[in-house]
Enzyme design. Structure first.
Site, mmCIF file in Angstrom:
data_model
loop_
_atom_site.group_PDB
_atom_site.id
_atom_site.type_symbol
_atom_site.label_atom_id
_atom_site.label_comp_id
_atom_site.label_asym_id
_atom_site.label_seq_id
_atom_site.Cartn_x
_atom_site.Cartn_y
_atom_site.Cartn_z
ATOM 1 N N ASN A 124 -8.491 4.815 5.374
ATOM 2 C CA ASN A 124 -8.607 3.694 4.434
ATOM 3 C C ASN A 124 -8.929 2.432 5.233
ATOM 4 O OD1 ASN A 124 -8.254 1.671 2.545
ATOM 5 N ND2 ASN A 124 -6.043 1.951 2.337
ATOM 6 N N LYS B 78 -9.534 -0.477 4.131
ATOM 7 C CA LYS B 78 -9.083 -1.698 3.457
ATOM 8 C C LYS B 78 -10.223 -2.736 3.462
ATOM 9 C CE LYS B 78 -4.439 -0.537 4.787
ATOM 10 N NZ LYS B 78 -3.059 -0.935 4.822
ATOM 11 N N HIS C 248 -2.804 2.544 -4.438
ATOM 12 C CA HIS C 248 -2.313 2.116 -3.124
ATOM 13 C C HIS C 248 -1.265 1.023 -3.319
ATOM 14 C CE1 HIS C 248 -2.189 0.412 0.892
ATOM 15 N NE2 HIS C 248 -2.690 1.565 1.313
ATOM 16 N N GLU D 266 -0.808 -1.658 -1.919
ATOM 17 C CA GLU D 266 -1.355 -3.027 -1.935
ATOM 18 C C GLU D 266 -1.941 -3.366 -3.313
ATOM 19 O OE1 GLU D 266 -3.716 -2.592 1.627
ATOM 20 O OE2 GLU D 266 -1.854 -2.400 2.769
ATOM 21 N N GLU E 26 3.281 7.384 0.780
ATOM 22 C CA GLU E 26 3.166 6.258 1.701
ATOM 23 C C GLU E 26 4.368 5.333 1.511
ATOM 24 O OE1 GLU E 26 -1.045 5.553 3.098
ATOM 25 O OE2 GLU E 26 -0.887 4.486 1.212
ATOM 26 N N GLY F 29 1.302 -0.308 7.791
ATOM 27 C CA GLY F 29 0.847 -1.447 8.591
ATOM 28 C C GLY F 29 1.951 -2.120 9.385
ATOM 29 N N SER G 1 1.497 4.069 9.287
ATOM 30 C CA SER G 1 1.505 3.901 10.743
ATOM 31 C C SER G 1 1.305 5.216 11.503
ATOM 32 C CB SER G 1 2.795 3.193 11.195
ATOM 33 O OG SER G 1 2.850 1.893 10.618
HETATM 34 C C1 PEP Z 1 -2.476 2.629 4.379
HETATM 35 O O1 PEP Z 1 -2.794 1.477 4.151
HETATM 36 O O2 PEP Z 1 -2.694 3.492 3.520
HETATM 37 C C2 PEP Z 1 -1.832 2.932 5.651
HETATM 38 C C3 PEP Z 1 -1.228 4.082 5.790
HETATM 39 O O3 PEP Z 1 -1.915 1.974 6.638
HETATM 40 P P1 PEP Z 1 -1.375 2.101 8.143
HETATM 41 O O4 PEP Z 1 -1.831 3.445 8.687
HETATM 42 O O5 PEP Z 1 -1.989 0.958 8.863
HETATM 43 O O6 PEP Z 1 0.110 2.026 8.085
#
Ligand code: PEP
Length: 255
Positions: free
Chosen positions: A11, A13, A95, A97, A170, A176, A216
């Site tokens: 992703n 973003k 997601h 976000e 997630e 992040g 992460s």
């Molecule tokens: C995400 O935004 O779906 C995500 C998993 O981000 P990150 O790997 O940076 O934690």
């Protein structure tokens, strides 16, 4: 036992540029040998670029969101039909976000996932609890409240015992932040999700549905996470912006 093929999904973003995208995808193509599925999710304006760059390649691409409506007076939104014109086969919905910054409810997420399925596009439906919810012992109830509307809406479109739907667990506190759920913590929630799928849809569909972990994931921790029985790959944010890191994660998924 399962025969679910691992999926590594990146992703991006709101990152990228024409030059950066090209370098990134050319950097990961050598790793996409078909042993695991690989997808990248770019901002809308770059879909045409990825359609050109990835023609005939072993990497799928998709969008990070789509409208819950088919067409009409919805300024700023992008429909599933528009995505399909650019060769999109997968779309991320729900997601955290989007849920946080755009107030997307689980009912809207369910509607988007269902519209995607009806149009032959595979939704990757994101779920996950905040740290506060985890500390308050609410993981199961939060997951249920996010998952159940999706199952109710999308199970209408199971055909021949198959639905094109991927789930991504997630935990919001791991996205992040550099803090990853331990493989055991992640496995526990993945097993819970699969049990819920089984209770509502039956054993066969529950066993064939891929459940990704996101939060992460890096080349150094991916293998341990992906080794868990109910973890079928990853949704990768930050590390998907480096072809070296993303390639390392694909290798970890290959095992
Ligand atoms: C995400 O935004 O779906 C995500 C998993 O981000 P990150 O790997 O940076 O934690």
């Amino acid at each position: 036992m399962t025969n679910r093929k691992k999926l590594v999904a990146g992703n991006w973003k709101m990152n990228g540029s024409l030059d950066a995208n090209e370098a990134l995808v050319l950097g990961i193509l050598p790793e996409a040998d078909g042993a695991v599925d690989v997808s990248v999710f770019c901002p809308f304006p770059y879909l045409g670029q990825l359609q050109r760059l990835l023609k005939g390649a072993g990497v799928q691409f998709g969008a990070q969101d789509m409208s819950a409506h088919l067409s009409g007076a919805y300024t700023g939104e992008v429909s599933v039909a528009m995505l399909k014109e650019f060769g999109v086969s997968q779309v991320i919905v729900g997601h955290s976000e989007r849920r946080t910054y755009h107030a997307e409810s689980s009912d809207i997420v369910a509607k988007k996932a269902s519209l995607a399925i009806q149009n032959g596009v595979t939704p990757i439906v994101c779920l996950g609890e905040t740290l506060g919810q985890r500390e308050a012992g609410q993981v199961e109830s939060v997951i249920a409240s996010q998952l159940d509307p999706v199952i109710a809406e999308c199970s209408k479109f199971v055909s021949d015992g198959v639905w094109n739907l991927v789930i991504a667990y997630e935990p919001v506190w791991a996205i992040g932040t550099g803090v990853t759920a331990s493989p055991e913590q992640a496995q526990e929630v993945h097993a819970m999700i699969r049990q819920r799928l089984q209770a509502m849809l039956g054993e066969a569909l529950a066993q064939s549905t891929r459940i990704l972990y996101g939060g992460s994931v890096k080349p150094g921790n991916a293998a341990e996470i992906f080794a868990k029985v109910d973890i079928d790959g990853g949704l990768i944010g930050g590390a998907a912006l480096s072809s070296d890191d993303f390639s390392g994660i694909i290798r970890a998924a290959r095992g």
